[in-house]
Design an enzyme around this catalytic site. Structure first.
Site, PDB file in Angstrom:
ATOM      1  N   ASP A   1      14.113   4.802  -1.663  1.00  0.00           N
ATOM      2  CA  ASP A   1      13.484   3.495  -1.800  1.00  0.00           C
ATOM      3  C   ASP A   1      12.125   3.575  -2.502  1.00  0.00           C
ATOM      4  OD1 ASP A   1      15.618   2.291  -0.645  1.00  0.00           O
ATOM      5  OD2 ASP A   1      14.607   1.681   1.204  1.00  0.00           O
ATOM      6  N   GLY A   2      11.375   4.670  -2.281  1.00  0.00           N
ATOM      7  CA  GLY A   2      10.086   4.810  -2.942  1.00  0.00           C
ATOM      8  C   GLY A   2      10.230   4.882  -4.453  1.00  0.00           C
TER       9      GLY A   2
ATOM     10  N   ASP B   1       5.715  -5.486  -0.120  1.00  0.00           N
ATOM     11  CA  ASP B   1       4.607  -6.058   0.650  1.00  0.00           C
ATOM     12  C   ASP B   1       3.262  -5.848  -0.019  1.00  0.00           C
ATOM     13  OD1 ASP B   1       4.045  -3.293   1.245  1.00  0.00           O
ATOM     14  OD2 ASP B   1       5.425  -3.404   2.931  1.00  0.00           O
TER      15      ASP B   1
ATOM     16  N   ARG C   1     -13.168   1.632  13.096  1.00  0.00           N
ATOM     17  CA  ARG C   1     -13.494   0.210  13.032  1.00  0.00           C
ATOM     18  C   ARG C   1     -12.358  -0.576  12.397  1.00  0.00           C
ATOM     19  NH1 ARG C   1     -18.762  -2.582  10.093  1.00  0.00           N
ATOM     20  NH2 ARG C   1     -18.484  -4.657  11.015  1.00  0.00           N
TER      21      ARG C   1
ATOM     22  N   ASP D   1      -5.945  -3.299  12.588  1.00  0.00           N
ATOM     23  CA  ASP D   1      -5.942  -2.121  11.720  1.00  0.00           C
ATOM     24  C   ASP D   1      -5.513  -2.484  10.304  1.00  0.00           C
ATOM     25  OD1 ASP D   1      -6.729  -0.580  13.832  1.00  0.00           O
ATOM     26  OD2 ASP D   1      -4.849   0.519  14.056  1.00  0.00           O
TER      27      ASP D   1
END
EC number: 2.7.1.23
Length: 363
Positions: A68-69, A176, A186, A205
């Site tokens: 898929d990559g 996406d 953070r 995140d």
């Protein structure tokens, strides 16, 4: 269809890739079709999709050999040139690749003979408050994943840009668009807008917007829903949100998703189909929406998406359900459906599809 030039994208690390590439090149020689290798893995330079397509002679068919990559890297080029894309499966858990390696010649024959209908897949595109760039001092720290860093997306010259509507970027995503934190200690704080209205401000995140095609990728791993690739929708999912509401939101295709980094948040990286494309500062924003162009993928027959979902995700039946009986077909497939069901996507009696025919030819 008439094929004049093939662009070949090969994942050289996959077993069987060299043999499959040889088959494609031989087929091209036998059919008087030009074939150009497109190296999407080299780290010797950064090229835009337009530059890579021009260097390959504007292929009208892109063939990817890998998983898929590799398909996603080929899709970036095919979408730029409105070319067909054919994915040959050499991967492990793929949803995008269609053809098993032994059937590559038969698949190319079928494309040449015009017996296949391309499948149209939704793409995402972006507007941003400014150009996406990776600061030079951060580049070495952000080189994760395989393959070279890509150049920043260019501005679309065919679109109005500036003022409050930002800059239209010449970039597409099949899976996406992800906004993710840069600091391990953070989270990023982001205002999320759908169709121009504030949904909520998130601390998370990462935040991602996926197509139906991408719903089985990062979105799925983050707890998002599985969406049929035939659907028309955007899927917004937060990764590890620090808030009570942790559900995905599925929007209509004409409802853009806006992501604005809040003024005291940390910086955020922007990834498109898994490839880092820029870093944004507090106050910057992205608008993610359905692109006007579509990806045209070669499909050898009706896609059994749910059969593939069961196989690739290794779905098993609940033990309690198995104890209560064996599932039988909901509706018989030996006769045509009645009139009130004729408009539905159901198996056609006696028609396994071209994909099955190709597989039988190779056995």
């Amino acid at each position: 269809m008439t094929i004049e030039r093939v662009g070949l994208v090969v994942h050289g690390g996959r077993e069987g890739a060299a043999e499959a590439a040889r088959e494609v090149r031989e087929w091209c020689d036998e059919n008087a079709v030009a074939c150009t290798d497109i190296d999407v893995w080299s780290d010797t330079g950064r090229h835009s999709a337009r530059e890579e397509v021009d260097a390959a002679g504007d292929p009208d068919l892109v063939v990817t050999l890998g998983g898929d990559g590799t398909f996603l890297r080929g899709a970036r080029l095919a979408a730029e040139n409105d070319a067909l894309i054919l994915g040959v499966d050499l991967g492990r858990v793929g949803f995008l690749t269609e053809v098993p390696a032994p059937a590559v010649r038969s698949a190319l024959d079928a494309v040449r003979d015009g017996g296949l209908e391309p499948e149209s897949r939704m793409l995402l595109t972006l507007r941003a408050s400014r150009l996406l760039e990776i600061p030079a001092e951060m580049e070495a720290l952000l080189r994760y994943g395989r393959g070279p860093l890509l150049p920043p997306p260019r501005v679309r010259t065919d679109c109005e840009s500036g003022d409050e509507w930002g800059i239209a970027l010449n970039v597409t995503a099949l899976n996406d668009v992800v906004l993710e934190k840069l600091s391990r200690d953070r989270q990023i704080s982001v205002g999320v807008y759908i169709a121009g209205r504030l949904l909520a401000s998130y601390s998370a995140d990462a935040l991602l917007v996926a197509t139906p095609t991408g719903s089985t990728a990062y979105s799925f791993a983050a707890g998002g829903p599985v969406v049929s690739p035939r659907a028309e929708a955007l899927v917004f999912t937060a990764v590890a949100p620090h808030m009570t509401f942790d559900r995905s939101v599925v929007t209509a295709p004409d409802e853009p998703v806006g992501l604005r980094i809040l003024e005291r948040s940390g910086r955020a990286a922007v990834s498109i189909d898994g490839q880092l494309r820029g870093v944004l500062d507090p106050g910057d924003w992205l608008g993610v929406y359905a692109a006007p162009r579509r990806l045209r993928a070669v499909r050898l027959g009706p896609m059994d998406f749910y059969g593939r979902l069961r196989e690739r995700m290794r779905l098993t039946d609940a033990p309690a359900a198995v104890a209560d009986g064996t599932p039988a077909p909901l509706w018989p497939v030996s006769t045509p459906p009645p009139g009130d069901l004729a408009h539905l996507a159901l198996p056609v009696p006696g028609a396994e599809g071209a994909s099955g025919d190709l597989l039988r030819e190779q056995s």
